[in-house]
Write an enzyme that holds these catalytic residues in place. Structure first.
Site, mmCIF file in Angstrom:
data_model
loop_
_atom_site.group_PDB
_atom_site.id
_atom_site.type_symbol
_atom_site.label_atom_id
_atom_site.label_comp_id
_atom_site.label_asym_id
_atom_site.label_seq_id
_atom_site.Cartn_x
_atom_site.Cartn_y
_atom_site.Cartn_z
ATOM 1 N N THR A 83 -44.047 83.951 37.051
ATOM 2 C CA THR A 83 -43.648 85.355 37.166
ATOM 3 C C THR A 83 -42.138 85.503 37.041
ATOM 4 O O THR A 83 -41.640 86.258 36.190
ATOM 5 C CB THR A 83 -44.088 85.914 38.537
ATOM 6 O OG1 THR A 83 -45.501 85.710 38.654
ATOM 7 C CG2 THR A 83 -43.777 87.387 38.666
ATOM 8 N N VAL A 84 -41.381 84.766 37.857
ATOM 9 C CA VAL A 84 -39.932 84.958 37.893
ATOM 10 C C VAL A 84 -39.253 84.320 36.678
ATOM 11 O O VAL A 84 -38.385 84.926 36.049
ATOM 12 C CB VAL A 84 -39.348 84.417 39.220
ATOM 13 C CG1 VAL A 84 -37.834 84.450 39.185
ATOM 14 C CG2 VAL A 84 -39.869 85.251 40.388
ATOM 15 N N GLU B 160 -28.563 84.100 44.414
ATOM 16 C CA GLU B 160 -28.732 85.526 44.743
ATOM 17 C C GLU B 160 -30.201 85.913 44.865
ATOM 18 O O GLU B 160 -30.586 86.693 45.735
ATOM 19 C CB GLU B 160 -28.043 86.388 43.672
ATOM 20 C CG GLU B 160 -28.197 87.891 43.854
ATOM 21 C CD GLU B 160 -27.604 88.377 45.168
ATOM 22 O OE1 GLU B 160 -26.385 88.470 45.256
ATOM 23 O OE2 GLU B 160 -28.366 88.665 46.117
ATOM 24 N N VAL C 254 -32.848 85.844 48.321
ATOM 25 C CA VAL C 254 -32.979 86.812 49.417
ATOM 26 C C VAL C 254 -32.951 88.227 48.842
ATOM 27 O O VAL C 254 -32.002 88.603 48.152
ATOM 28 C CB VAL C 254 -31.832 86.665 50.443
ATOM 29 C CG1 VAL C 254 -31.968 87.701 51.559
ATOM 30 C CG2 VAL C 254 -31.804 85.253 51.020
ATOM 31 N N GLY D 240 -34.791 89.628 46.501
ATOM 32 C CA GLY D 240 -35.120 89.804 45.077
ATOM 33 C C GLY D 240 -33.942 90.308 44.272
ATOM 34 O O GLY D 240 -32.915 89.634 44.172
ATOM 35 N N ILE E 85 -31.880 92.751 44.890
ATOM 36 C CA ILE E 85 -30.775 93.350 45.658
ATOM 37 C C ILE E 85 -29.580 92.399 45.681
ATOM 38 O O ILE E 85 -29.715 91.272 46.140
ATOM 39 C CB ILE E 85 -31.210 93.627 47.115
ATOM 40 C CG1 ILE E 85 -32.506 94.436 47.144
ATOM 41 C CG2 ILE E 85 -30.102 94.324 47.873
ATOM 42 C CD1 ILE E 85 -33.128 94.519 48.534
ATOM 43 N N ASP F 290 -41.760 82.948 55.220
ATOM 44 C CA ASP F 290 -40.922 83.326 54.080
ATOM 45 C C ASP F 290 -39.610 83.953 54.566
ATOM 46 O O ASP F 290 -38.529 83.655 54.050
ATOM 47 C CB ASP F 290 -41.710 84.312 53.204
ATOM 48 C CG ASP F 290 -40.861 84.938 52.116
ATOM 49 O OD1 ASP F 290 -40.504 84.226 51.166
ATOM 50 O OD2 ASP F 290 -40.560 86.151 52.221
ATOM 51 N N LYS G 212 -35.333 82.934 54.281
ATOM 52 C CA LYS G 212 -34.298 83.877 53.839
ATOM 53 C C LYS G 212 -33.214 84.052 54.906
ATOM 54 O O LYS G 212 -32.024 84.119 54.588
ATOM 55 C CB LYS G 212 -34.948 85.212 53.476
ATOM 56 C CG LYS G 212 -35.843 85.098 52.231
ATOM 57 C CD LYS G 212 -36.724 86.324 52.043
ATOM 58 C CE LYS G 212 -37.546 86.228 50.768
ATOM 59 N NZ LYS G 212 -38.599 87.266 50.697
#
Lengths: 323, 323
Positions: B13-14, B129, B132, B134, B136, B201, B205
């Site tokens: 996905t990422v 970046e 944490v 996504g 932002i 999760d 973070k």
């Protein structure tokens, strides 16, 4: 350790706050940057301000050229305000190979292209994070961490005075004149509030935001602008009936053909929108990018230390590039 | 024009979203950075993903060392997930003089010191970046634009799945089990939701946030963590009676003596607090600094393009430093 010398033009609210942060957080900033910095020159004639901030009188000067062209200054912080002579001062510093940091939105909005071209021509930086949203690091985010995005929309609550007035009118049911008087008494509004309440200050900020997000310069005077002086209690009641708050919104968007639209006016914002929760003197910038989607930045849009935080962030960025 | 070569580990996905942004916004990114970049290698064995993203099969490899040590890769994007072998892959790339960008919070939280030391030792960068919040850009703000601040407090809504569940329970009066099922059907929650709903999760973070904001490393397993599985409708009603919403909050603060406190648990947040307005799958990071005061960053905490936006922002930052 690399040494960097800083000159400050003006120890007013923002210049003084910046000096205070550079002193208060010196150990931490030196550790984070690996740079040993020193404020070598301060332009100020008000010796009360010099004393209040504990500045060594030996570095205080009334000769601006000593800072703009002197060998003992690498970075100039321009915190005088007003379009001139600030713009000429910044150009002179850039032309003498010094990087410039400024919170002066009027000067930057009026001379954006001249200032950025001069910086480019001399291989130095002009950094302007403090011009929009005070301490909120939105401009740096737009130009750096979000630089992989094509931006399509920018909305902002960019003026603390008007947002304070709109909040009090909406939440406490007080009329415009009463709130303005209260805001003036508390120091949130100036004796002559025209630049704030008529949206002139916001137009400078939107001009800068558009230049950075869309790479298109629009002069502040060319932005259709309606301030808050015409907002009535009836307007607020009508908005409330639709679950909305009235906020002074700066808005710009660009369509697929590249056509840019922009305006500043009081708008009805639904309670469910994140901008509706931005109250009192707080500011926010709400940006849409083609990868990140919607992002919002929220914080204090004015004040000595918040605005100083943005200036110091820019100074750090320049120092890191010099290290 | 400077040329930079990028290798991507994994087109999930990422990784896939990142590849798409690098392709979709190539002209704009090249203009902004002055760097001509190229994805020269992709590690993937799922040829359906290769085809779906339009990747040239000639650059696809199943030989990870070709990317970690090869001469035709300058920046490695590690988007495989999981602590191992990802951590070893990243260390190998750093030790071979390549900068690394990763959204892999589990690996970074587990091996923060090893990874940052390896980057330092080899004069390259590891940028995180996307770990944490996504898309932002909060971590970059903390370490760069806000670097003039001593941070005193960090609060975050750092998990979209749990925030979606808390929002639906609070706003629609649905019980935990029903909302979880709905979230799983909509793809907002995984078939095994343990890592999300138990706060695991979020602990990864918060560990990363503390390392950056306070320069103190705390292993995720050492953070007192309570998830949302015990939140009842009675708890939500009790919060509502106090004009509060229940949110899963990661919180860390440091006192004047330098003592760090940290925990993750469902907390009552007053309606008037900006974090109360962060709904559904959105995330937010709320930071207090000794100069800027309170700042909040809001946006999408997950998803292919938002997370890819953060990765591409990091890639841009590295490319600018190389230009």
């Amino acid at each position: 350790m690399k040494k960097v010398n800083i000159g400050i033009l003006g120890l007013g609210t923002v210049g003084g706050g910046t000096y205070d942060i550079l002193k208060m957080n010196k150990e931490l900033i030196t550790r984070r940057t690996g740079v040993d910095y020193c404020v070598t020159r301060v332009l100020e004639i008000n010796m009360k301000a010099v004393e209040a901030h504990g500045v060594d009188p030996a570095i205080v000067t009334s000769d601006v050229d000593a800072i703009l062209t002197g060998d003992d200054v690498d970075i100039v912080i321009e915190s005088l305000g007003g379009v001139e002579p600030s713009s000429s001062f910044m150009l002179k510093a850039l032309n003498h190979g010094k990087s410039v940091v400024t919170p002066n939105k009027a000067a930057v909005a009026a001379n954006y292209e001249k200032l950025t071209s001069a910086a480019k021509a001399h291989g130095v930086q002009i950094r302007i994070e403090a011009c929009v949203g005070g301490g909120i690091p939105a401009l740096t985010a737009i130009t750096e961490a979000l630089a992989g995005n094509e931006f399509t929309d920018v909305m902002g609550i960019l003026n603390g005075t008007t947002n304070y007035i709109m909040t009090k009118m909406g939440d406490e049911g007080l009329a415009y004149d009463a709130v303005l008087k209260d805001a003036q008494a508390k120091g949130f509004a100036e004796a002559d509030p025209t630049a704030d309440v008529e949206g002139i200050d916001v137009a400078n900020k939107l001009s800068i935001l558009m230049a950075l997000a869309f790479d298109k310069y629009v002069a502040p005077r060319d932005i259709p602008t309606v301030g808050i002086t015409g907002v009535t209690m009836d307007d607020i009641a009508a908005a409330k009936a639709k679950d909305c708050k009235i906020k002074l919104i700066a808005h710009a968007s660009i369509d697929e053909a590249g056509k840019l639209s922009y305006e500043i006016k009081p708008m009805e914002i639904p309670y469910s929108h994140p901008l509706a929760g931005v109250s009192n003197e707080f500011n926010a910038i709400y940006v849409t990018g083609n990868a990140v989607g919607e992002v919002m930045f929220y914080g204090k849009g004015a004040g000595a230390l918040p605005t100083g935080s943005a200036i110091v962030g820019d100074v750090i960025s320049i120092m890191k590039a010099m290290a």
